[in-house]
Design an enzyme around this catalytic site. Structure first.
Site, PDB file in Angstrom:
ATOM      1  N   ARG A 148       0.752  -1.178  -0.115  1.00 38.92           N
ATOM      2  CA  ARG A 148       0.153   0.007   0.139  1.00 38.92           C
ATOM      3  C   ARG A 148       1.068   1.240  -0.058  1.00 38.92           C
ATOM      4  NH1 ARG A 148      -4.928  -2.007  -0.414  1.00 38.92           N
ATOM      5  NH2 ARG A 148      -5.489  -3.861   0.913  1.00 38.92           N
TER       6      ARG A 148
ATOM      7  N   HIS B  41       3.584 -10.345  -5.917  1.00 43.63           N
ATOM      8  CA  HIS B  41       2.300  -9.468  -6.687  1.00 43.63           C
ATOM      9  C   HIS B  41       2.919  -8.219  -6.360  1.00 43.63           C
ATOM     10  CE1 HIS B  41      -1.382  -7.638  -7.249  1.00 43.63           C
ATOM     11  NE2 HIS B  41      -1.936  -9.029  -7.292  1.00 43.63           N
TER      12      HIS B  41
ATOM     13  N   TYR C 248      -0.947  -2.636  -4.868  1.00 46.38           N
ATOM     14  CA  TYR C 248      -2.298  -2.420  -5.386  1.00 46.38           C
ATOM     15  C   TYR C 248      -2.446  -0.859  -5.955  1.00 46.38           C
ATOM     16  CZ  TYR C 248      -3.461  -6.596  -2.833  1.00 46.38           C
ATOM     17  OH  TYR C 248      -3.711  -7.749  -1.974  1.00 46.38           O
TER      18      TYR C 248
ATOM     19  N   HIS D 253      -2.431  -6.619 -11.279  1.00 47.30           N
ATOM     20  CA  HIS D 253      -3.865  -6.289 -11.890  1.00 47.30           C
ATOM     21  C   HIS D 253      -3.490  -5.506 -13.293  1.00 47.30           C
ATOM     22  CE1 HIS D 253      -5.504  -7.152  -7.759  1.00 47.30           C
ATOM     23  NE2 HIS D 253      -5.140  -8.278  -8.098  1.00 47.30           N
TER      24      HIS D 253
ATOM     25  N   ASP E  36      -7.424 -16.343 -11.731  1.00 49.12           N
ATOM     26  CA  ASP E  36      -7.916 -16.208 -10.354  1.00 49.12           C
ATOM     27  C   ASP E  36      -9.197 -17.086 -10.329  1.00 49.12           C
ATOM     28  OD1 ASP E  36      -9.489 -15.391  -8.107  1.00 49.12           O
ATOM     29  OD2 ASP E  36      -7.618 -14.384  -7.429  1.00 49.12           O
TER      30      ASP E  36
ATOM     31  N   HIS F 142     -12.159 -14.311  -9.431  1.00 46.45           N
ATOM     32  CA  HIS F 142     -12.356 -13.428 -10.364  1.00 46.45           C
ATOM     33  C   HIS F 142     -12.970 -14.015 -11.588  1.00 46.45           C
ATOM     34  CE1 HIS F 142      -8.843 -11.251  -8.622  1.00 46.45           C
ATOM     35  NE2 HIS F 142      -9.649 -11.110  -7.603  1.00 46.45           N
TER      36      HIS F 142
ATOM     37  N   HIS G 100      -4.621 -18.358  -8.906  1.00 49.08           N
ATOM     38  CA  HIS G 100      -4.939 -18.238  -7.394  1.00 49.08           C
ATOM     39  C   HIS G 100      -6.528 -18.998  -7.285  1.00 49.08           C
ATOM     40  CE1 HIS G 100      -3.107 -14.022  -7.746  1.00 49.08           C
ATOM     41  NE2 HIS G 100      -2.340 -14.719  -7.421  1.00 49.08           N
TER      42      HIS G 100
ATOM     43  N   ASP H 156     -15.226  -8.631  -6.311  1.00 52.12           N
ATOM     44  CA  ASP H 156     -13.752  -9.062  -6.051  1.00 52.12           C
ATOM     45  C   ASP H 156     -13.998  -9.553  -4.392  1.00 52.12           C
ATOM     46  OD1 ASP H 156     -11.473 -10.247  -5.769  1.00 52.12           O
ATOM     47  OD2 ASP H 156     -10.284  -8.239  -6.174  1.00 52.12           O
TER      48      ASP H 156
ATOM     49  N   HIS I 260     -13.508 -12.883  -2.084  1.00 52.96           N
ATOM     50  CA  HIS I 260     -12.755 -14.099  -2.269  1.00 52.96           C
ATOM     51  C   HIS I 260     -13.433 -14.830  -0.841  1.00 52.96           C
ATOM     52  CE1 HIS I 260      -8.973 -13.060  -3.814  1.00 52.96           C
ATOM     53  NE2 HIS I 260      -9.584 -12.599  -4.692  1.00 52.96           N
TER      54      HIS I 260
ATOM     55  N   GLU J 298      -5.386 -17.433  -1.870  1.00 61.77           N
ATOM     56  CA  GLU J 298      -5.676 -16.112  -1.260  1.00 61.77           C
ATOM     57  C   GLU J 298      -6.901 -15.949  -0.498  1.00 61.77           C
ATOM     58  OE1 GLU J 298      -3.800 -13.081  -4.773  1.00 61.77           O
ATOM     59  OE2 GLU J 298      -5.912 -13.895  -4.800  1.00 61.77           O
TER      60      GLU J 298
END
Length: 279
Positions: A37, A69, A72, A109, A176, A179, A213, A226, A228, A258
């Site tokens: 972040r 990854h 974000y 992403h 994913d 997703h 994922h 989104d 999970h 995840e």
């Protein structure tokens, strides 16, 4: 062979990621290389790099089975040129951090058009950004992640991923399950499963698939959320995961949890390993 793991913590240093993965019985793992972040972070210390490589070797995690990854905050489809430049610089830094650790993939992403450009224009912006980034750091593969299609995010349809792959002519792709289902692809039924992956093969090809994922979905089919869920506790259900773990098209790539309750990861990994053993 199936390689199953989770997105583990790097608290205390990136060198702890393989230790955390080993602790839950993982044979693959995902991680961030910095705080996800924040835009920037200090360079990785040589001691951390050496310890990370040593721990990966100790527990048998080769670079192909590790799926880092990016942050974000990055939007490679940012319509504003100056803001996109900041995202591109951050993405290149992420690729360099992976390269320093000896890793060969970076999951990201694709981006968002923010209703400021058309979807088609945004796909071109993303592809141009990725192409510049991987030309700068050629040892690391930029791996597109399909999205649920929430908000103005692009990359939720296989056709969009295929278009970016063609325009970029360089990267791979990660899937994913949550997703994919939330974007409208029916993975829950045997017929939908076969149709979805036949479409994937036709439009993209399994040779591009660099990881997956494994998440159950709180979103309903086509819900574009989104969200999970833990394995077997969502809309996909256990039969889907049993079907996927018996499918040899997913051999040899990192299959990464995840799911939201990390206290269940060891049990979920053990369960998925059981499904793979039934193959």
């Amino acid at each position: 062979m199936k390689y199953i793991g989770a997105h583990v913590s790097i608290s205390g240093g990136v060198e702890n990621a393989p230790l955390n993965a080993h602790g839950i019985g993982a044979t693959a793992f995902a991680m961030f290389t910095k705080n996800q972040r924040q835009w920037s972070a200090p360079p990785l210390a040589e001691e951390s790099i050496a310890a990370f490589r040593a721990n990966c070797e100790k527990y048998g995690y080769n670079p192909e089975l590790t799926l880092p990854h990016d942050t974000y905050l990055i939007n490679l489809g940012q319509p504003d040129a100056e803001k996109r430049k900041r995202s591109l610089a951050a993405f290149i830094d992420e690729l360099k951090r992976c390269d320093a650790l000896g890793l060969v993939k970076l999951n990201f992403h694709p981006g968002s058009h923010l209703k400021e450009v058309t979807l088609e224009e945004d796909l071109k912006l993303i592809a141009a950004s990725v192409r510049e980034a991987v030309d700068t750091v050629p040892n690391v593969c930029a791996v597109f992640e399909n999205t649920a299609g929430q908000g103005t995010n692009v990359g939720f349809a296989f056709e969009q991923i295929a278009a970016m792959l063609e325009l970029t002519d360089r990267p791979g792709r990660v899937g994913d399950t949550c997703h994919t289902y939330a974007a409208g692809y029916d993975l829950a039924t045997p017929e939908g499963y076969e149709k979805t992956f036949s479409e994937f093969e036709r439009l993209i090809g399994f040779e591009y698939l660099q990881g997956m994922h494994l998440n159950d979905s709180k979103s309903v089919l086509g819900g574009r959320l989104d969200r999970h869920n833990s394995i077997g506790k969502g809309e996909l259900g256990l039969d889907f995961f049993r079907r996927l773990l018996a499918d040899d098209r997913f051999d040899g790539i990192p299959l990464i949890l995840e799911t939201p309750d990390e206290t269940l990861w060891a049990k979920e990994i053990a369960l998925l390993k059981e499904f793979a053993a039934e193959e």
